[in-house]
Design a protein around this motif. Structure first.
Motif, PDB file in Angstrom:
ATOM      1  N   VAL A   1      -2.075  -2.917  -7.234  1.00 15.64           N
ATOM      2  CA  VAL A   1      -0.931  -2.898  -6.753  1.00 15.64           C
ATOM      3  C   VAL A   1      -0.596  -3.022  -5.331  1.00 15.64           C
ATOM      4  O   VAL A   1      -1.467  -3.531  -4.682  1.00 15.64           O
ATOM      5  CB  VAL A   1      -0.644  -1.144  -6.587  1.00 15.64           C
ATOM      6  CG1 VAL A   1      -0.591  -0.394  -8.198  1.00 15.64           C
ATOM      7  CG2 VAL A   1      -1.798  -0.407  -5.973  1.00 15.64           C
ATOM      8  N   ASP A   2       0.535  -3.171  -4.716  1.00  9.83           N
ATOM      9  CA  ASP A   2       1.073  -3.427  -3.371  1.00  9.83           C
ATOM     10  C   ASP A   2       0.627  -1.985  -2.594  1.00  9.83           C
ATOM     11  O   ASP A   2       1.477  -1.074  -2.636  1.00  9.83           O
ATOM     12  CB  ASP A   2       2.236  -3.776  -3.024  1.00  9.83           C
ATOM     13  CG  ASP A   2       2.627  -4.042  -1.634  1.00  9.83           C
ATOM     14  OD1 ASP A   2       1.830  -3.986  -0.882  1.00  9.83           O
ATOM     15  OD2 ASP A   2       3.809  -4.602  -1.686  1.00  9.83           O
ATOM     16  N   THR A   3      -0.542  -2.022  -1.897  1.00 10.64           N
ATOM     17  CA  THR A   3      -0.900  -0.656  -1.142  1.00 10.64           C
ATOM     18  C   THR A   3       0.207  -0.109  -0.127  1.00 10.64           C
ATOM     19  O   THR A   3       0.402   0.903   0.040  1.00 10.64           O
ATOM     20  CB  THR A   3      -2.190  -0.735  -0.531  1.00 10.64           C
ATOM     21  OG1 THR A   3      -2.191  -1.701   0.310  1.00 10.64           O
ATOM     22  CG2 THR A   3      -3.350  -0.924  -1.708  1.00 10.64           C
ATOM     23  N   SER A   4       0.979  -1.221   0.241  1.00 10.49           N
ATOM     24  CA  SER A   4       1.803  -0.807   1.327  1.00 10.49           C
ATOM     25  C   SER A   4       3.086   0.153   0.729  1.00 10.49           C
ATOM     26  O   SER A   4       3.617   0.831   1.389  1.00 10.49           O
ATOM     27  CB  SER A   4       2.602  -2.104   1.958  1.00 10.49           C
ATOM     28  OG  SER A   4       3.169  -2.761   1.043  1.00 10.49           O
ATOM     29  N   LEU A   5       3.250  -0.153  -0.449  1.00  6.25           N
ATOM     30  CA  LEU A   5       4.188   0.874  -1.111  1.00  6.25           C
ATOM     31  C   LEU A   5       3.829   2.305  -1.299  1.00  6.25           C
ATOM     32  O   LEU A   5       4.677   3.196  -1.049  1.00  6.25           O
ATOM     33  CB  LEU A   5       4.479   0.395  -2.456  1.00  6.25           C
ATOM     34  CG  LEU A   5       4.941  -1.098  -2.572  1.00  6.25           C
ATOM     35  CD1 LEU A   5       5.491  -1.223  -4.182  1.00  6.25           C
ATOM     36  CD2 LEU A   5       6.196  -1.263  -1.852  1.00  6.25           C
ATOM     37  N   TYR A   6       2.458   2.384  -1.148  1.00  9.21           N
ATOM     38  CA  TYR A   6       2.002   3.818  -1.215  1.00  9.21           C
ATOM     39  C   TYR A   6       1.609   4.600   0.137  1.00  9.21           C
ATOM     40  O   TYR A   6       1.355   5.762   0.014  1.00  9.21           O
ATOM     41  CB  TYR A   6       0.864   3.929  -2.346  1.00  9.21           C
ATOM     42  CG  TYR A   6       1.225   3.334  -3.642  1.00  9.21           C
ATOM     43  CD1 TYR A   6       1.667   4.293  -4.658  1.00  9.21           C
ATOM     44  CD2 TYR A   6       1.216   2.054  -4.159  1.00  9.21           C
ATOM     45  CE1 TYR A   6       1.753   4.018  -5.846  1.00  9.21           C
ATOM     46  CE2 TYR A   6       1.565   1.769  -5.244  1.00  9.21           C
ATOM     47  CZ  TYR A   6       1.950   2.887  -6.334  1.00  9.21           C
ATOM     48  OH  TYR A   6       2.323   2.175  -7.472  1.00  9.21           O
ATOM     49  N   THR A   7       1.535   3.468   1.154  1.00  7.39           N
ATOM     50  CA  THR A   7       1.225   3.922   2.340  1.00  7.39           C
ATOM     51  C   THR A   7       2.375   3.927   3.120  1.00  7.39           C
ATOM     52  O   THR A   7       2.321   4.185   4.619  1.00  7.39           O
ATOM     53  CB  THR A   7       0.122   3.235   2.981  1.00  7.39           C
ATOM     54  OG1 THR A   7       0.355   2.009   3.080  1.00  7.39           O
ATOM     55  CG2 THR A   7      -1.350   3.519   2.049  1.00  7.39           C
ATOM     56  N   ALA A   8       3.616   3.619   2.879  1.00  6.19           N
ATOM     57  CA  ALA A   8       4.670   3.406   3.606  1.00  6.19           C
ATOM     58  C   ALA A   8       4.971   4.662   4.311  1.00  6.19           C
ATOM     59  O   ALA A   8       5.500   4.573   5.514  1.00  6.19           O
ATOM     60  CB  ALA A   8       5.865   2.861   2.914  1.00  6.19           C
ATOM     61  N   TRP A   9       4.850   5.880   3.687  1.00  3.65           N
ATOM     62  CA  TRP A   9       5.282   7.429   4.519  1.00  3.65           C
ATOM     63  C   TRP A   9       4.528   7.538   5.776  1.00  3.65           C
ATOM     64  O   TRP A   9       4.885   8.209   6.628  1.00  3.65           O
ATOM     65  CB  TRP A   9       4.762   8.233   3.382  1.00  3.65           C
ATOM     66  CG  TRP A   9       3.536   8.608   3.301  1.00  3.65           C
ATOM     67  CD1 TRP A   9       2.631   7.957   1.986  1.00  3.65           C
ATOM     68  CD2 TRP A   9       2.464   9.359   3.885  1.00  3.65           C
ATOM     69  NE1 TRP A   9       1.436   8.228   2.330  1.00  3.65           N
ATOM     70  CE2 TRP A   9       1.018   9.223   3.224  1.00  3.65           C
ATOM     71  CE3 TRP A   9       2.524  10.242   4.921  1.00  3.65           C
ATOM     72  CZ2 TRP A   9       0.254   9.846   3.605  1.00  3.65           C
ATOM     73  CZ3 TRP A   9       1.384  11.011   5.474  1.00  3.65           C
ATOM     74  CH2 TRP A   9       0.216  10.802   4.483  1.00  3.65           C
ATOM     75  N   LEU A  10       3.458   6.786   6.101  1.00  3.06           N
ATOM     76  CA  LEU A  10       2.688   6.752   7.381  1.00  3.06           C
ATOM     77  C   LEU A  10       3.589   6.387   8.617  1.00  3.06           C
ATOM     78  O   LEU A  10       3.552   6.855   9.537  1.00  3.06           O
ATOM     79  CB  LEU A  10       1.569   6.085   7.090  1.00  3.06           C
ATOM     80  CG  LEU A  10       0.248   6.601   6.192  1.00  3.06           C
ATOM     81  CD1 LEU A  10      -0.800   5.699   6.092  1.00  3.06           C
ATOM     82  CD2 LEU A  10      -0.128   7.978   6.787  1.00  3.06           C
TER      83      LEU A  10
END
Length: 396
Positions: free
Chosen positions: A315-324
């Motif tokens: 996956v593109d990890t940035s999609l799952y950590t964007a909430w930071l």
């Protein structure tokens, strides 16, 4: 804000410059139809176009946020500065056309804000302002103001943690032989950080509860219990593994960065690895003799609650950590999941009686928008019918 329907039947689109400009203007003024959103979405996917689109959106948001008595002369001055900076860049909009487009955006932004106020100004939606709290080992509940400083002490009066605004840092001092636990609760609409006694930094998202030891001294492992979503930056310790217990799955690491999402309303537990390595273990009745599932950086492990299986994908990890960074990013997600995420981020209640909308797939990115602007975007794009009653959003 980026917002579009997902339509897998739309072919790649190459449009004339004037057509692109019209679509962007319609999008930014919330007047684009579903088909136009599809076309714009496909155009954005072409290499290089996303950066151009982001420039328009960022500029539009700056204009929109200045609509309360806007200083249009100042806006124009800033626009001219930007044009001068961009003269050497070969962007697809000619300088004069870019300037003309900006002036139209000023008009659209002012119209959009006035139109939105007229429609919803009489029934303002005010998100609840709940408080971050922590339950100490003796059962005492202490509230934590995000703009405050506080010291936490155990039942014997010993200092165990110090709060500095939105971060709580534990000292690691152990005054008793028993393991003492604290439980940190972050309500909807809030985020909070905690640095554990081993220097592991945990970023907690809205609607999250974390139970953890005050000290890890004399413990064989560093185990915490999570309900909700959190990003872990784990301090390396090869002798004492760090374990996140999320319902019937354990995530074991030695030192790494990863995100875990485990909300009660979800039918899965997702672990996304940014760097390092983690092992996913089933526990309880699902453990049996199963081997651990190993994750590599850039992969997601998903445990399906109904089927009791773990699947892995890149996956593109940035999609799952964007909430930071305060963002909500969705790719090919049903409105049901988006609605639940909006409830957590903005701390509002959203009920939906539109079954067609509930299953509709969307690509969407929300950043600095208010919940009112988000709802209006869905209203303009999907033509949803909603009302606000007793500070609750009801979609019909």
């Amino acid at each position: 804000m980026k917002f579009c329907f997902v339509n897998t039947n739309v072919n790649s689109i190459r449009m004339e410059r004037s057509e692109v400009e019209k679509l962007i203007l319609k999008y930014l003024s919330n007047n684009a139809t579903a088909q136009e959103l599809d076309e714009l979405s496909e155009w954005i996917l072409i290499d290089g176009n996303e950066e151009l689109f982001e420039e328009y959106v960022q500029l539009h948001l700056k204009i929109l946020t200045g609509m309360n008595g806007p200083d249009t002369d100042e806006i124009k001055k800033n626009v001219l500065k930007k044009i001068n900076r961009d003269r050497s860049r070969q962007i697809f909009v000619q300088t004069m056309k870019y300037a003309a487009l900006v002036l139209m955006l000023i008009g659209f932004g002012y119209y959009y804000q006035q139109d939105s106020v007229e429609k919803n100004g009489c029934i303002p939606l005010k998100p609840k302002d709940d408080i971050v709290s922590i339950m100490l080992d003796n059962g005492k509940v202490v509230t934590l103001n995000l703009q405050g400083n506080k010291e936490l002490r155990d039942s014997e009066g010993s200092l165990i943690a110090v709060q500095n605004n939105g971060t709580l840092r534990y000292t690691g001092h152990k005054t008793t032989s028993k393991i003492s636990y604290n439980t940190l609760n972050v309500p909807y609409g809030k985020r909070f950080d905690v640095v554990l006694a081993d220097d592991t930094h945990i970023f907690l998202n809205s609607g999250t509860s974390l139970r953890f030891p005050v000290s890890f001294k004399d413990a064989d492992e560093r185990r915490v219990h999570l309900m909700g979503e959190a990003f872990f930056d784990v301090a390396k310790d090869e002798i004492h593994p760090f374990v996140v217990s999320a319902d019937e799955m354990d995530i074991a690491v030695l030192g790494t960065q990863f995100n875990v999402s485990h909300y009660p309303e979800d039918n899965s537990i997702n672990t996304v690895l940014v760097e390092g390595a983690v092992a996913l273990h089933l526990n309880g009745k699902n453990k049996q003799d199963s081997e651990p599932t190993m994750l590599k950086p850039g992969s997601k492990g998903e445990w399906c609650v109904e089927c009791s299986e773990i699947s892995v994908e890149n996956v593109d990890t940035s999609l799952y950590t964007a909430w930071l960074e305060g963002k909500l990013v969705f790719r090919n997600k049903p409105f049901k999941q988006i609605r639940e995420a909006l409830q957590r981020k903005y701390n509002v209640s959203i009920t939906n009686a539109n079954s067609l909308l509930e299953e509709q797939l969307f690509d969407a990115t929300f950043d600095i928008e208010t919940i009112g602007q988000v709802l209006e975007s869905f209203n303009k794009s999907f033509e949803i019918d909603y009302k606000i009653e007793n500070n609750k959003v009801i979609i019909m």
